[in-house]
Motif scaffolding. Sequence first.
Motif, PDB file in Angstrom:
ATOM      1  N   ASN A   1       0.822  -1.214   0.000  1.00 49.75           N
ATOM      2  CA  ASN A   1       0.000   0.000   0.000  1.00 49.75           C
ATOM      3  C   ASN A   1       0.859   1.268   0.000  1.00 49.75           C
ATOM      4  O   ASN A   1       1.925   1.303   0.587  1.00 49.75           O
ATOM      5  CB  ASN A   1      -0.988   0.008   1.171  1.00 49.75           C
ATOM      6  N   THR A   2       0.366   2.286  -0.668  1.00 52.54           N
ATOM      7  CA  THR A   2       1.073   3.575  -0.748  1.00 52.54           C
ATOM      8  C   THR A   2       0.073   4.682  -0.441  1.00 52.54           C
ATOM      9  O   THR A   2      -0.281   5.465  -1.318  1.00 52.54           O
ATOM     10  CB  THR A   2       1.646   3.782  -2.163  1.00 52.54           C
TER      11      THR A   2
ATOM     12  N   ALA B   1       1.137  14.017  -0.632  1.00 59.24           N
ATOM     13  CA  ALA B   1       2.156  13.122  -1.196  1.00 59.24           C
ATOM     14  C   ALA B   1       1.869  11.672  -0.805  1.00 59.24           C
ATOM     15  O   ALA B   1       1.183  11.412   0.181  1.00 59.24           O
ATOM     16  CB  ALA B   1       3.534  13.530  -0.674  1.00 59.24           C
ATOM     17  N   ALA B   2       2.385  10.737  -1.594  1.00 59.71           N
ATOM     18  CA  ALA B   2       2.222   9.322  -1.248  1.00 59.71           C
ATOM     19  C   ALA B   2       3.258   8.964  -0.185  1.00 59.71           C
ATOM     20  O   ALA B   2       4.394   9.437  -0.236  1.00 59.71           O
ATOM     21  CB  ALA B   2       2.420   8.465  -2.479  1.00 59.71           C
ATOM     22  N   ASP B   3       2.842   8.125   0.756  1.00 59.01           N
ATOM     23  CA  ASP B   3       3.767   7.670   1.780  1.00 59.01           C
ATOM     24  C   ASP B   3       4.493   6.437   1.242  1.00 59.01           C
ATOM     25  O   ASP B   3       3.881   5.376   1.060  1.00 59.01           O
ATOM     26  CB  ASP B   3       2.988   7.327   3.057  1.00 59.01           C
ATOM     27  N   LEU B   4       5.785   6.603   1.011  1.00 56.27           N
ATOM     28  CA  LEU B   4       6.536   5.510   0.374  1.00 56.27           C
ATOM     29  C   LEU B   4       7.290   4.652   1.383  1.00 56.27           C
ATOM     30  O   LEU B   4       8.179   3.874   1.021  1.00 56.27           O
ATOM     31  CB  LEU B   4       7.508   6.086  -0.659  1.00 56.27           C
ATOM     32  N   LYS B   5       6.891   4.780   2.650  1.00 56.61           N
ATOM     33  CA  LYS B   5       7.564   4.042   3.729  1.00 56.61           C
ATOM     34  C   LYS B   5       7.601   2.535   3.447  1.00 56.61           C
ATOM     35  O   LYS B   5       8.627   1.883   3.579  1.00 56.61           O
ATOM     36  CB  LYS B   5       6.753   4.321   5.000  1.00 56.61           C
TER      37      LYS B   5
ATOM     38  N   LYS C   1       4.296  -2.499  -8.897  1.00 57.21           N
ATOM     39  CA  LYS C   1       2.907  -2.751  -9.266  1.00 57.21           C
ATOM     40  C   LYS C   1       2.009  -1.699  -8.603  1.00 57.21           C
ATOM     41  O   LYS C   1       1.016  -1.264  -9.166  1.00 57.21           O
ATOM     42  CB  LYS C   1       2.513  -4.160  -8.787  1.00 57.21           C
ATOM     43  N   SER C   2       2.400  -1.315  -7.380  1.00 55.04           N
ATOM     44  CA  SER C   2       1.623  -0.289  -6.670  1.00 55.04           C
ATOM     45  C   SER C   2       1.670   1.000  -7.472  1.00 55.04           C
ATOM     46  O   SER C   2       2.630   1.255  -8.184  1.00 55.04           O
ATOM     47  CB  SER C   2       2.229   0.010  -5.303  1.00 55.04           C
ATOM     48  N   THR C   3       0.620   1.830  -7.321  1.00 59.62           N
ATOM     49  CA  THR C   3       0.665   3.139  -7.972  1.00 59.62           C
ATOM     50  C   THR C   3       1.636   4.017  -7.215  1.00 59.62           C
ATOM     51  O   THR C   3       1.555   4.134  -5.997  1.00 59.62           O
ATOM     52  CB  THR C   3      -0.704   3.833  -7.894  1.00 59.62           C
ATOM     53  N   LEU C   4       2.530   4.626  -7.934  1.00 63.84           N
ATOM     54  CA  LEU C   4       3.600   5.377  -7.276  1.00 63.84           C
ATOM     55  C   LEU C   4       3.796   6.717  -7.933  1.00 63.84           C
ATOM     56  O   LEU C   4       3.489   6.888  -9.099  1.00 63.84           O
ATOM     57  CB  LEU C   4       4.905   4.576  -7.407  1.00 63.84           C
TER      58      LEU C   4
ATOM     59  N   PHE D   1      -8.376   6.971  -6.818  1.00 68.39           N
ATOM     60  CA  PHE D   1      -8.630   8.268  -7.463  1.00 68.39           C
ATOM     61  C   PHE D   1      -8.105   9.447  -6.647  1.00 68.39           C
ATOM     62  O   PHE D   1      -7.328  10.258  -7.132  1.00 68.39           O
ATOM     63  CB  PHE D   1     -10.128   8.446  -7.740  1.00 68.39           C
ATOM     64  N   GLN D   2      -8.558   9.532  -5.399  1.00 65.82           N
ATOM     65  CA  GLN D   2      -8.162  10.695  -4.594  1.00 65.82           C
ATOM     66  C   GLN D   2      -6.648  10.697  -4.373  1.00 65.82           C
ATOM     67  O   GLN D   2      -5.979  11.716  -4.543  1.00 65.82           O
ATOM     68  CB  GLN D   2      -8.914  10.680  -3.267  1.00 65.82           C
ATOM     69  N   LYS D   3      -6.133   9.530  -4.022  1.00 64.09           N
ATOM     70  CA  LYS D   3      -4.701   9.425  -3.716  1.00 64.09           C
ATOM     71  C   LYS D   3      -3.858   9.836  -4.928  1.00 64.09           C
ATOM     72  O   LYS D   3      -2.885  10.587  -4.811  1.00 64.09           O
ATOM     73  CB  LYS D   3      -4.396   7.977  -3.324  1.00 64.09           C
TER      74      LYS D   3
END
Length: 465
Positions: free
Chosen positions: A92-93, A105-109, A131-134, A278-280
């Motif tokens: 998950n991101t 921003a996306a959390d890339l932890k 594969k995750s949206t990044l 969508f929102q993310k």
Amino acid sequence: MKVKNICCIGAGYVGGPTMAVIAKKCPEIKVTVVDINQARIAAWNDEDVNNIPVYEPGLGEIVAESRGRNLFFSTDVDGAIDEADMIFISVNTPTKTYGEGKGQAADLKWIELCARQIARVAKGDKIVVEKSTLPVRTASTLKDILEHTGNGPHFQILSNPEFLAEGTAVQDLLEPDRVLIGGSQDEGGQKAIQELVNIYAHWVPKEKILTTNVWSSELSKLTANAYLAQRVSSINSLSELCEHTEADINEVAKAIGTDSRIGPKFLKASVGFGGSCFQKDILNLVYISRTYGLHEVADYWEQVILMNDHQKRRFAKKIIRTLYNTVSGKKISFLGWAFKKDTNDTRESAAIYVADYLLNEQSYIAVFDPKVKSEQVFMDLDRLNTRNPEENRKYVKTETDPYKACEGSHAVAVLTEWDEFTGYDWQRIYDSMLKPAHVFDGRNLLDKDKLKSIGFQVHVIGSSD
Ligand code: UDX
Ligand code: ADP
């Protein structure tokens, strides 16, 4: 290298179904899906495929066919990484909830943790697939970590965004519009791309497999979701105008959708879009644009989110206004909690925010959803931190019987477009409710005229009452 072993880190809504379909179509490849969440892995291994953690039409059968043959679910992340030639990262991101970029921003932890784990464990060369949206340029972060912390093996990083939509995941995976693979343009990158092309070519026609550079692939995923979400916000903005005029949003959508340049899909007015993407993804796009100082670009896309928030709020406000400006102490029944039909996923579901708004006005809410579990409803509300868990449990009840959920209520609100809602005995529901009995159809799902003839006061998104 010929790929014989695939590992997928993350057994969620993307990793689980995608790997199940790869295993089905590539019986000679061993596919292992790993996750740190033991309960989730146990559910994927449940003997009864009705209990797998992701509800998707047709998925149970596919899992049953391959599981134990060439599809495995495990918590042994190190073991699976070690064995694999190709590793998909499907963790998950979510949007950051703290610090720089909070709320956008996306959390890339979790991605970074995966990269460090791969680097620590890998003894041989591997292809690592995002594969995750990044956010655009994440591949370079991955490459940096893998190259600086690894023990010598070479890593090729590919971007292979997933375009499946929940509720139709199996169909989307079996017959995708396209598969997108981005990789580096040098010889190593091209070979790695070819390995992944070979996997999809087991069932996807070659002309539907597009290859690009990594950055185009990453940006295309964000762009596709932004375009789709924009269509929903556009039609929703006009639904409000329709409610103030004599136009009907369904008729308008049909009229414009028959223009082949516009097309008929994604023109369904609703209480607002939800889902994990969508929102993310738009927030991500907004954040990246602002980072580059592109404020007009950022503002343009941000409006899609603002309109969606407005749509959810306005639906709740309409309920309050109609019920004589107060819902305090009144029971409102929710049909649907999932963000769309045919999924048990509730992430960013409009229902959560509409409920929150009504609870602020001290209403009681009874929720029925055919696939969402009670714990999930409360987890979603607790996560908002608007009120304490005890209050959420005092004001919200979940029901396993839709008729019980509607009994004694002032209004029924349709939040998800589950097909079964149309087949209910609406006369029975009407008889059990307080009068005047209201229906607020947030999905344009029910037969308005039939409900009216029973005696309901019907309020539909996109047409005047
Ligand atoms: C989306 C993209 O469609 C998919 O390609 C990507 O991989 C992930 O994000 P998903 O979020 O699973 O998929 O579902 P989608 O069908 O796109 O619906 C998203 C939201 O928009 C839902 O809440 C849905 O109810 C809403 N929606 C969709 C509308 O309100 N009206 C429409 O016309 C279409
Ligand atoms: P998506 O919709 O993108 O598939 P989900 O939240 O459904 O997202 O699934 C992501 C999964 O990734 C979760 O089950 C989570 O436990 C798992 N995960 C996150 N970080 C790691 C990690 N470092 N190692 C293994 N699994 C992880």
